[in-house]
Design an enzyme around this catalytic site. Structure first.
Site, mmCIF file in Angstrom:
data_model
loop_
_atom_site.group_PDB
_atom_site.id
_atom_site.type_symbol
_atom_site.label_atom_id
_atom_site.label_comp_id
_atom_site.label_asym_id
_atom_site.label_seq_id
_atom_site.Cartn_x
_atom_site.Cartn_y
_atom_site.Cartn_z
ATOM 1 N N ASN A 34 26.847 0.048 -5.835
ATOM 2 C CA ASN A 34 25.504 -0.364 -5.405
ATOM 3 C C ASN A 34 25.166 -1.445 -4.245
ATOM 4 O O ASN A 34 24.019 -1.680 -3.811
ATOM 5 C CB ASN A 34 24.831 -1.157 -6.564
ATOM 6 C CG ASN A 34 24.709 -0.215 -8.008
ATOM 7 O OD1 ASN A 34 24.717 1.199 -7.579
ATOM 8 N ND2 ASN A 34 24.299 -0.620 -8.847
ATOM 9 N N ARG A 103 18.924 8.201 -6.422
ATOM 10 C CA ARG A 103 17.744 7.344 -6.278
ATOM 11 C C ARG A 103 18.110 6.397 -5.044
ATOM 12 O O ARG A 103 16.975 5.974 -4.369
ATOM 13 C CB ARG A 103 17.493 6.437 -7.411
ATOM 14 C CG ARG A 103 16.286 5.595 -7.457
ATOM 15 C CD ARG A 103 16.194 4.759 -8.802
ATOM 16 N NE ARG A 103 15.184 3.740 -8.717
ATOM 17 C CZ ARG A 103 13.897 3.919 -8.672
ATOM 18 N NH1 ARG A 103 13.495 5.045 -9.041
ATOM 19 N NH2 ARG A 103 13.084 2.997 -8.673
ATOM 20 N N ASP A 127 19.620 8.522 -12.404
ATOM 21 C CA ASP A 127 19.894 8.822 -13.925
ATOM 22 C C ASP A 127 18.587 8.615 -14.526
ATOM 23 O O ASP A 127 17.687 8.210 -14.339
ATOM 24 C CB ASP A 127 20.966 7.508 -14.211
ATOM 25 C CG ASP A 127 22.197 7.426 -13.662
ATOM 26 O OD1 ASP A 127 22.783 8.639 -13.729
ATOM 27 O OD2 ASP A 127 22.636 6.696 -12.999
ATOM 28 N N ASP A 317 23.754 -2.220 -16.325
ATOM 29 C CA ASP A 317 24.685 -1.264 -16.329
ATOM 30 C C ASP A 317 26.028 -1.707 -16.678
ATOM 31 O O ASP A 317 26.786 -0.586 -16.911
ATOM 32 C CB ASP A 317 25.074 -1.032 -14.517
ATOM 33 C CG ASP A 317 23.758 -0.257 -13.867
ATOM 34 O OD1 ASP A 317 22.718 -0.155 -14.660
ATOM 35 O OD2 ASP A 317 24.092 -0.321 -12.803
HETATM 36 C C1 UD1 Z 1 19.805 -0.709 -8.849
HETATM 37 C C2 UD1 Z 1 20.907 -0.038 -9.395
HETATM 38 C C3 UD1 Z 1 21.024 0.279 -10.482
HETATM 39 C C4 UD1 Z 1 20.757 -0.933 -11.516
HETATM 40 C C5 UD1 Z 1 19.487 -1.450 -11.399
HETATM 41 C C6 UD1 Z 1 19.111 -2.810 -11.796
HETATM 42 C C7 UD1 Z 1 21.577 1.038 -7.182
HETATM 43 C C8 UD1 Z 1 21.794 2.197 -6.489
HETATM 44 N N1 UD1 Z 1 21.244 1.029 -8.537
HETATM 45 O O1 UD1 Z 1 18.486 0.254 -9.435
HETATM 46 O O2 UD1 Z 1 22.393 0.708 -10.977
HETATM 47 O O3 UD1 Z 1 20.764 -0.458 -12.871
HETATM 48 O O4 UD1 Z 1 19.531 -1.861 -9.779
HETATM 49 O O5 UD1 Z 1 20.203 -3.892 -11.761
HETATM 50 O O6 UD1 Z 1 21.767 -0.093 -6.693
HETATM 51 N N2 UD1 Z 1 10.595 -0.491 -10.824
HETATM 52 C C9 UD1 Z 1 9.349 -0.353 -10.859
HETATM 53 N N3 UD1 Z 1 8.651 -0.118 -9.572
HETATM 54 C C10 UD1 Z 1 9.343 -0.329 -8.450
HETATM 55 C C11 UD1 Z 1 10.808 -0.452 -8.545
HETATM 56 C C12 UD1 Z 1 11.498 -0.746 -9.828
HETATM 57 O O7 UD1 Z 1 8.578 -0.183 -11.896
HETATM 58 O O8 UD1 Z 1 9.066 0.117 -7.635
HETATM 59 C C13 UD1 Z 1 11.242 -0.875 -12.150
HETATM 60 C C14 UD1 Z 1 12.327 0.335 -12.550
HETATM 61 O O9 UD1 Z 1 11.583 1.189 -13.020
HETATM 62 C C15 UD1 Z 1 13.045 -0.642 -13.726
HETATM 63 C C16 UD1 Z 1 13.198 -1.990 -13.051
HETATM 64 O O10 UD1 Z 1 11.837 -2.088 -12.337
HETATM 65 O O11 UD1 Z 1 12.672 -0.550 -14.782
HETATM 66 C C17 UD1 Z 1 14.171 -2.328 -12.242
HETATM 67 O O12 UD1 Z 1 14.724 -1.302 -11.075
HETATM 68 P P1 UD1 Z 1 15.310 -2.059 -9.833
HETATM 69 O O13 UD1 Z 1 15.820 -3.051 -9.913
HETATM 70 O O14 UD1 Z 1 14.481 -1.384 -8.615
HETATM 71 O O15 UD1 Z 1 16.397 -0.877 -9.799
HETATM 72 P P2 UD1 Z 1 17.222 0.095 -8.673
HETATM 73 O O16 UD1 Z 1 17.265 -0.575 -7.540
HETATM 74 O O17 UD1 Z 1 16.527 1.167 -8.974
#
Ligand code: UD1
Length: 428
Positions: A34, A103, A127, A317
């Site tokens: 990540n 993603r 995922d 995770d």
């Molecule tokens: C990253 C990690 C993933 C980890 C997650 C949380 C990578 C490639 N992936 O994913 O493994 O599980 O952080 O630690 O680094 N959300 C919204 N709108 C947005 C963005 C996010 O609603 O625009 C929500 C998501 O649906 C989720 C939550 O916020 O429920 C957290 O997401 P986020 O922290 O953005 O995770 P990722 O960056 O996608």
């Protein structure tokens, strides 16, 4: 119906585990998936040759290499070192098939917008944890002057007059949105303040790499990040922060077998909450500056309640691996999943092995059992496949974890590392 399942399982890559072996010994972890994926995107911000060290050989890195090649960069690997040559004029388009598979590729949005003033990126995949929107990414970039148009599943972004610094308040400390804004703001005109920013170590590591490239960033790793835009950046060399999720997975694998596993080349501080919870279940934890040893409890683990939260809380995770471990505990545990609404598909698979786990809203109720029995289970995503393997290490007889290709997205040499710790595990 039954026949169809057997046929598809026979064709899919699988991890085959004979349970009952106690794990012991040491392994080393590599750089965090990540973090390294974000470094690869960050390289696009400066033309020239970048060097990223401590890079795991995992499928997601290979997918990101393909994204970068499409954008016009070249990637060549020498062991765990990745060199990336970035052109003066990148192609501002990420290929649809790759973005749908991963993603993290949504981050090219911020980097390409910053570099070229335009970007075309398909809506991302990743995922299957339920809906994973990108509204925070889009609204943050909009407030920096970008405009968006969604056409046939492709997001067209443009900022013909360049991005400008602004004050962004995130609704939730999203890792990806904070990173996208960071990538966009380092070359923006003026100062960008990101409030309620994610504080994950991988994000801090990204900021450190960007600062080596010449970016001016204050407060990375805290909830307020201030970025003073600069006109251009230069290529840099950076060693990726160790993978705390890889480390945590092997520590839990050792603990469920009552064994003792040392993970070297990690940062124990990054696993503070996870280690605290393992201690509460009866594990013994010993740390040095760069290693952790976890010795599993004699007998069954104690039950413990856990809530997943953004860093420094318990990492979402690591939740499936912990649930697999707690399924053998001597009481009832509740694991509350606060990050993803749909991260529960693997529970049914665990129950096929004799566990007693069920989701009630966002809570997982785990009634510990004294025995798991090997069978065929689906490793439906990266961490679920790791969790099934962990349960299998303690289960009676043989477990076949199907769809094991998911594990290759995030773990370099998963099966060989488990074998080196004494597990009876094979790859098909
Ligand atoms: C990253 C990690 C993933 C980890 C997650 C949380 C990578 C490639 N992936 O994913 O493994 O599980 O952080 O630690 O680094 N959300 C919204 N709108 C947005 C963005 C996010 O609603 O625009 C929500 C998501 O649906 C989720 C939550 O916020 O429920 C957290 O997401 P986020 O922290 O953005 O995770 P990722 O960056 O996608």
């Amino acid at each position: 119906m039954v026949n169809r399942r057997v046929t598809s399982a026979a064709m899919s890559p699988a991890i085959i585990v004979q349970g009952g072996k106690r794990l012991s010994g040491s392994i080393q972890v590599l750089g965090a998936k990540n973090a390294v994926l974000k470094h690869m995107v960050a390289a696009l911000l400066a033309p020239g040759r970048h060097t990223i060290e401590n890079v795991p050989d995992i499928v997601d890195v290979q997918l990101m290499e393909r994204v970068l090649r499409h954008v016009g960069a070249t990637c060549d690997r020498d062991g765990t070192t990745l060199h990336i040559d970035v052109p003066e004029e990148p192609n501002p388009e990420a290929p649809l098939d790759l973005v749908r598979q991963m993603r993290a590729s949504i981050l090219v949005l911020g980097a390409l917008l910053a570099r070229t003033g335009t970007a075309r990126v398909a809506l991302p995949g990743g995922d299957d944890f339920g809906s994973r929107p990108i509204d925070f990414h889009v609204s943050g970039l909009e407030s920096m002057g970008a405009t968006f148009d969604l056409d046939h599943g492709v997001l067209h972004a443009s900022a013909p007059d360049g991005l400008r610094g602004t004050d962004v308040f995130l609704e939730f400390p999203s890792v990806g949105a904070t990173e996208n804004l960071l990538l966009a703001s380092v070359l923006a005109n003026g100062t960008t303040t990101i409030r309620n920013a994610a504080r994950e170590p991988e994000l801090r590591d990204l900021a450190e790499y960007l600062m080596k490239m010449g970016a001016k960033i204050d407060g990375a790793g805290t909830s307020t990040i201030e970025v003073h835009g600069v006109p251009n950046l230069s290529p840099a060399t950076h060693r990726t922060v160790p993978d705390r999720l890889e480390a945590g997975t092997y520590l839990v694998a050792g603990a469920i077998t009552g064994g003792s596993v040392t993970v070297e080349n990690c940062v124990p501080e990054h696993l503070r909450m996870e280690l605290r919870k393992l201690e509460a279940t009866g594990c013994t934890v010993a740390t040095t500056e760069s290693s952790v040893t976890v010795t599993g409890p004699v007998g069954r683990p104690h039950a413990v309640d856990v809530a997943t939260l953004p860093f420094p809380g318990f990492h979402t995770d690591m939740h499936p691996q912990l649930v697999a471990y707690l399924s053998m505990s001597s009481g009832t545990s509740i694991v509350t999943e606060n990050i993803y609404a749909g991260r529960f598909r693997y529970l049914g698979e665990l129950n096929r092995m004799g566990a007693d786990v069920h989701a009630d809203g966002q809570h997982i109720v785990i009634r510990g059992v004294d025995r798991l029995s090997g069978c065929e289970v689906d490793g439906c995503d990266i961490r679920a496949a790791a969790a099934m393997t962990i349960a299998a290490l303690r289960a009676d007889g043989e477990t076949i974890v199907t769809n094991a290709q998911h594990v290759d997205r995030g773990y370099d040499s998963f099966v060989p590392k488990l074998q080196s710790l004494g597990a009876d595990v094979q790859r098909r």
